[in-house]
Design an enzyme around this catalytic site. Structure first.
Site, PDB file in Angstrom:
ATOM      1  N   GLU A   1       0.824  -1.216   0.000  1.00  0.00           N
ATOM      2  CA  GLU A   1       0.000   0.000   0.000  1.00  0.00           C
ATOM      3  C   GLU A   1       0.857   1.265   0.000  1.00  0.00           C
ATOM      4  O   GLU A   1       1.936   1.289   0.592  1.00  0.00           O
ATOM      5  CB  GLU A   1      -0.883   0.011   1.261  1.00  0.00           C
ATOM      6  CG  GLU A   1      -1.863  -1.118   1.299  1.00  0.00           C
ATOM      7  CD  GLU A   1      -2.448  -1.380   2.680  1.00  0.00           C
ATOM      8  OE1 GLU A   1      -3.621  -1.783   2.726  1.00  0.00           O
ATOM      9  OE2 GLU A   1      -1.753  -1.191   3.691  1.00  0.00           O
TER      10      GLU A   1
ATOM     11  N   ASP B   1      -7.684  -4.984   8.804  1.00  0.00           N
ATOM     12  CA  ASP B   1      -7.247  -3.766   8.102  1.00  0.00           C
ATOM     13  C   ASP B   1      -7.116  -3.985   6.604  1.00  0.00           C
ATOM     14  O   ASP B   1      -6.361  -3.296   5.932  1.00  0.00           O
ATOM     15  CB  ASP B   1      -5.919  -3.256   8.698  1.00  0.00           C
ATOM     16  CG  ASP B   1      -4.794  -4.277   8.603  1.00  0.00           C
ATOM     17  OD1 ASP B   1      -5.056  -5.407   8.158  1.00  0.00           O
ATOM     18  OD2 ASP B   1      -3.647  -3.948   8.957  1.00  0.00           O
TER      19      ASP B   1
END
Ligand code: NAD
Length: 349
Positions: free
Chosen positions: A62, A233
């Site tokens: 990410e 998450d």
């Protein structure tokens, strides 16, 4: 810290460890938490976007950018729960702070340790505002890389004095208990999650498993509890049973990101959630009463990394724990980049 525009201060893992030991882990956690709090209180100023995620079968990579108009920051981070079995970290990271004025980087840093610090500082900040007054006992479920940081932030920032540990792997619990010796915390290793949660005022789940896991079931959660759900998450990676979500007041960082990644991905997009920054500014109420169940569905947002990098830049004003990296090509005549390359030939000869 001197900043010659073309030399960028770089904090390696070794320097980060030394800096944190110089400052003291708990002091660093408290300071980072106050930087996060200050940035959350000026939330509307920031550029915000859900992080850019590249998913694979085993994990995710990410990018997390944000800016307050003066500084720009981003973090590169991965999440690979299967790594641990191969002797690798589940989460590693590095990040950069830059000047919006020139676009030049001003700081490059390792962020694996810094992420553990800022994640713990954020959980503690949420707990400070959302847990019942006088909370003293934390159940910490998932005793991996994040766990000791989480425990110490709760001690320093929220006044937690007892930590009840549980992990499916007893070796992880033993490691965590050993690392928390001599911290002043009373540490209670537990053999089931039910045992860990007994008498707890706060529960933090920080497990790593790439599935819809059920770390907490509905019958385990009584009135008045505050929960930090840290390990859910990623799409398809959650920890908290949906029935608990339906009974809780849910607080999040940035709803467009949390609806994709957090435990609330199990709920309809219309389900009401509250934004933590608004609790910090006093715009909305946090805990409504002593019987409410509050849940901080923490996924980690770019502003927390930005705050951590700001803290680091300021901390380096009083420390030599960094190197200078020659990472910006900056010729005396800005248009003569090619000439600068040619001139290097004579220096090589
Ligand atoms: P880690 O792999 O070092 O530790 C995870 C621990 O969870 C391991 O000890 C494992 O045995 C344990 N575990 C797995 N399934 C369990 C279960 N069912 N019950 C109890 N324990 C279980 O990982 P880490 O670096 O400590 O990260 C923990 C989690 O937090 C990861 O999912 C990571 O993605 C997440 N994380 C979130 C943030 C955030 O900002 N929200 C930041 C960093 C990490």
């Amino acid at each position: 810290m001197k900043n010659n525009l073309n030399l960028v201060p770089f904090v390696s893992v070794e320097n980060m460890m030394r800096l944190v030991l110089e400052i003291g882990v708990e002091t660093a956690l408290e300071e980072i938490s106050s930087y996060i709090e200050a940035d959350f209180c000026r939330w509307p100023l920031f550029d915000k976007t859900p992080r850019v995620a590249s998913h694979s079968y085993d994990g995710v990579i990410e990018l997390m950018p944000t800016s307050d108009g003066i500084d720009y920051g981003f973090k590169y981070v991965n999440g690979h729960p299967k790594n641990m079995k191969d002797g690798l970290q589940t989460v590693t990271a590095f990040g950069l702070l830059a000047s919006v004025d020139t676009g030049y980087p001003v700081l490059l840093s390792e962020m694996t340790i810094l992420t553990a610090l800022r994640t713990a500082a954020t959980s503690a900040l949420a707990t400070k505002y959302l847990a019942r007054k006088g909370a003293r006992t934390l159940a910490l479920i998932g005793n991996g890389a994040q766990s000791e940081f989480q425990a110490l932030a709760m001690k320093r920032i929220c006044g937690i004095d007892t930590v009840r540990l549980y992990d499916i792997d007893m070796d992880a619990t033993r490691k965590c208990a050993r690392n928390l010796e001599d911290t002043g915390l009373t540490v209670v290793p537990c053999t089931t999650p039910q045992m860990a949660i007994e008498g707890a005022d706060v529960v933090t789940t920080c497990t790593a498993d790439k599935q819809y896991a059920t770390i907490l079931t509905d019958n385990m959660v009584g009135p008045g509890l505050h929960i930090n759900g840290i390990g859910g998450d990623c799409p398809g990676k959650t920890e908290i049973h949906r029935d608990i979500l339906l009974r809780s007041d849910i607080f999040v960082e940035y709803p467009p990101q949390t609806r994709i990644e957090g435990d609330i991905q199990q709920l309809d997009d219309t389900h009401a959630v509250k934004e933590l920054w608004q609790v910090l500014t006093g715009e909305i109420e946090g805990r409504e009463n002593d019987r409410a169940i509050t849940l901080f569905d923490g996924v980690g947002f770019a502003i927390e990394d930005f705050s951590a990098l700001r803290w680091l830049r300021d901390a380096l004003e009083h420390s030599n724990q960094f190197e200078q990296l020659d990472m910006i090509a900056d010729p005396d005549d800005p248009r003569d980049l090619f000439g600068m390359v040619l001139r290097e030939k004579t220096r090589m000869a």
